[in-house]
Design an enzyme around this catalytic site. Structure first.
Site, PDB file in Angstrom:
ATOM      1  N   HIS A  69       3.466  -7.128   8.467  1.00  0.00           N
ATOM      2  CA  HIS A  69       2.219  -6.419   8.283  1.00  0.00           C
ATOM      3  C   HIS A  69       0.942  -6.909   7.743  1.00  0.00           C
ATOM      4  CE1 HIS A  69      -0.473  -2.957   7.416  1.00  0.00           C
ATOM      5  NE2 HIS A  69       0.173  -2.417   6.332  1.00  0.00           N
ATOM      6  N   CYS A 117      -5.161  -0.870   5.661  1.00  0.00           N
ATOM      7  CA  CYS A 117      -4.195  -0.911   6.729  1.00  0.00           C
ATOM      8  C   CYS A 117      -4.539  -0.346   8.097  1.00  0.00           C
ATOM      9  CB  CYS A 117      -2.783  -0.442   6.266  1.00  0.00           C
ATOM     10  SG  CYS A 117      -2.491  -0.812   4.474  1.00  0.00           S
TER      11      CYS A 117
END
Ligand SMILES: [Zn+2]
Lengths: 141, 383
Positions: free
Chosen positions: B332, B83
């Site tokens: 996300h 991420c």
């Protein structure tokens, strides 16, 4: 070979610490200790990051008394673990300062968890012949 | 030595399912960034392509993407920090420019999480933990952050209500961000009564998988001044890592990698936390935003819950945070997230954030985390 027996789903087959599984089969939860610098490792490893020596470790039985630092009741599982939910995952610390990430026994309910409750890390035989460990309440006396 | 500025930014809308290929997804973000700074693909001297590869069918996606974007024969490199891939890409682009190897570099982050079935995605999530000692017990991302949440509650008295306040704030700003996936405000009650995922984290405490791409174009000072009247300077970069295995973590009340990255970034920028006018933090879960406030020094350890509850991290507070919806509001798409955070800060510092504009924004900060507190990047920008 040998480590594929560890855990409900194993991703590892070959490792220097495969004897960990043999000890687990005998009912023992073992750590390793570096003969050169004395550092203890749990989970066990054969290479020492502190003094950078390899294969100079001895197997050592842990002091099997643990307290839970934090936990979660998981209602959501990765592929292959769906049948297990809900399950409690926890981080625990041992009397000699080691830490473990593992599951709590299904017999323990969340409501029973008190901060001063003591646990032991116990081998658990899975239905397909594999083996793992979990935290179980430590009976006093 | 030449300073480095962001000269162009672009982002696709973040959606549940984009319906296009990863090449087409990246094209949209890249095109928007090029138009933002009036450059052509041939003027981009090198590219960094950022994502989490386990979601892709395409092996070595950088090659496929740069061909489609018209970026041959310039060099390209694939960057992976889960991420945090996007801000790691920015960090590496900064280094390429600082070293004098290149003057203009594009960082393109993307993820098409809908490429996989949810079963396939959950299989990969299981392997995001240490596969030897953690994965065999069924560790997930929410469970990992839930262990931190419980410890934070136990240690500081942080409440589920305070965590829920983070989602309430995010949803309020997401509805004003046309590129955000969630276009509905949610109430405190809704968050608190949503179904449990991994206690104490509930459905609305968690950010959602999404498809999307982002692009950040960086340039040396000399080039930046020719390209744009509104360069946004990178003045601080910090980066750190933490043990992957849960048993080897020393803290469960904060992310060590974020504390260390912040320390480095503040030192390099020569500023203090109170100097930050607007911040983007990695709120993959509500507890993650509360820990970010503390790890970045916006408040003392243990006071993060109170900070959001008192409104201090809203648009008119002392520390405006995630005034674009954050990960909780935008969705996300792993590799695209860092670039999206940078885009928001660049727009804020240029004064281009429209209804989401924070007043007198001169210094901005991005906090981007990979995995369960595994990789931490903190970037500081100045207009
Ligand atoms: Zn040693």
């Amino acid at each position: 070979m040998g480590f594929e027996k560890f855990g409900k789903i194993s991703y590892i087959r070959e490792t220097k610490v495969a004897p960990f599984v043999d000890y687990l089969e005998q009912g023992k939860v073992m750590a390793t200790r570096c003969r050169s610098c004395g550092k203890m490792y749990f989970p066990p490893r054969m290479d020492c990051e502190q003094c950078m020596t390899s294969d100079n470790m001895e197997w050592k039985e842990i002091v099997n008394e643990w307290k839970i630092l934090t936990y979660t009741v998981s209602e959501f599982a990765p592929t292959g673990f769906e049948d297990d939910v809900p399950y409690i995952l926890a981080i625990a610390e041992s009397a000699e300062g080691l830490r473990v990430f593992t599951r709590l026994s299904k017999d323990v309910k969340e409501e029973q968890l008190q901060s001063d409750m003591k646990f032991k890390l116990a081998p658990v035989r899975l239905p397909d012949g594999k083996i793992t460990y979990e935290l179980q309440p430590l009976e006093e006396g | 030595m030449s300073e480095v500025a962001v000269v162009g930014v672009g982002q696709t809308a973040f959606t549940r399912s984009c319906g296009v290929t990863i090449k087409e997804l990246c094209f949209e973000a890249f095109k928007e960034a090029l138009e933002d700074c009036n450059l052509y693909p041939k003027e981009i001297e090198a590219s960094l392509i950022c994502s989490a590869p386990e979601y892709d069918k395409q092996r070595s996606p950088a090659g496929a993407i740069v061909e489609y974007l018209g970026l041959n024969p310039q060099p390209t490199t694939y960057v992976e920090n889960i991420c945090a891939s996007g801000t790691t890409g920015v960090r590496l682009a900064y280094s390429l420019i600082k070293s004098g190897l290149h003057d203009i570099v594009a960082v393109i982050g993307f993820q098409k999480m809908s490429e996989l079935t949810s079963r396939e995605a959950q299989e990969r999530m299981g392997r995001g933990a240490d596969i030897m000692w953690d994965s065999p017990f069924g560790l997930t991302m929410p469970a990992g952050y839930a262990l931190y949440a419980r410890m934070h509650m136990k240690t500081y008295g942080t409440t589920e209500e305070q965590m829920a306040e983070v989602k309430v704030k995010s949803s309020k700003y997401a509805v004003l961000n046309p590129k955000a996936m969630f276009q509905r405000e949610v109430s405190l009650e809704e968050v608190l009564t949503s179904r449990v995922i991994s206690s104490p984290l509930k459905f609305y405490d968690c950010s959602a998988n999404a498809d999307g791409a982002s692009c950040v174009i960086l340039a040396s000072a000399e080039k930046a001044r020719k390209i744009t009247d509104t360069p946004v300077w990178i003045v601080g970069i910090g980066s750190a890592s933490e043990p992957l295995s849960m048993a080897n973590r020393t803290s469960f009340v904060g992310l060590n990698c974020a504390v260390e990255a912040a320390r480095q970034a503040y030192k390099m920028a020569g500023i203090e936390p109170k100097d930050v006018d607007v911040a983007e933090v990695h709120d993959c879960f509500t507890i993650a935003e509360i820990m970010a406030y503390e790890n970045l020094g916006f408040c003392n350890p243990g006071e993060g819950g109170k900070l959001v509850q008192e409104g201090q991290t809203y648009i008119d507070g002392d520390f405006p945070v995630n005034i674009d919806g954050g990960l909780l509001g935008k969705g996300h798409p792993i590799g695209a997230t860092g670039g999206s955070q940078v885009r928001t800060i660049v727009m804020q510092l240029r004064g281009d954030a429209g209804r989401l504009q924070v007043k007198r924004a001169e210094i901005g900060l991005v906090h981007n985390i990979g995995g369960i507190g595994l990789y931490g990047n903190v970037l500081i920008f100045r207009r």
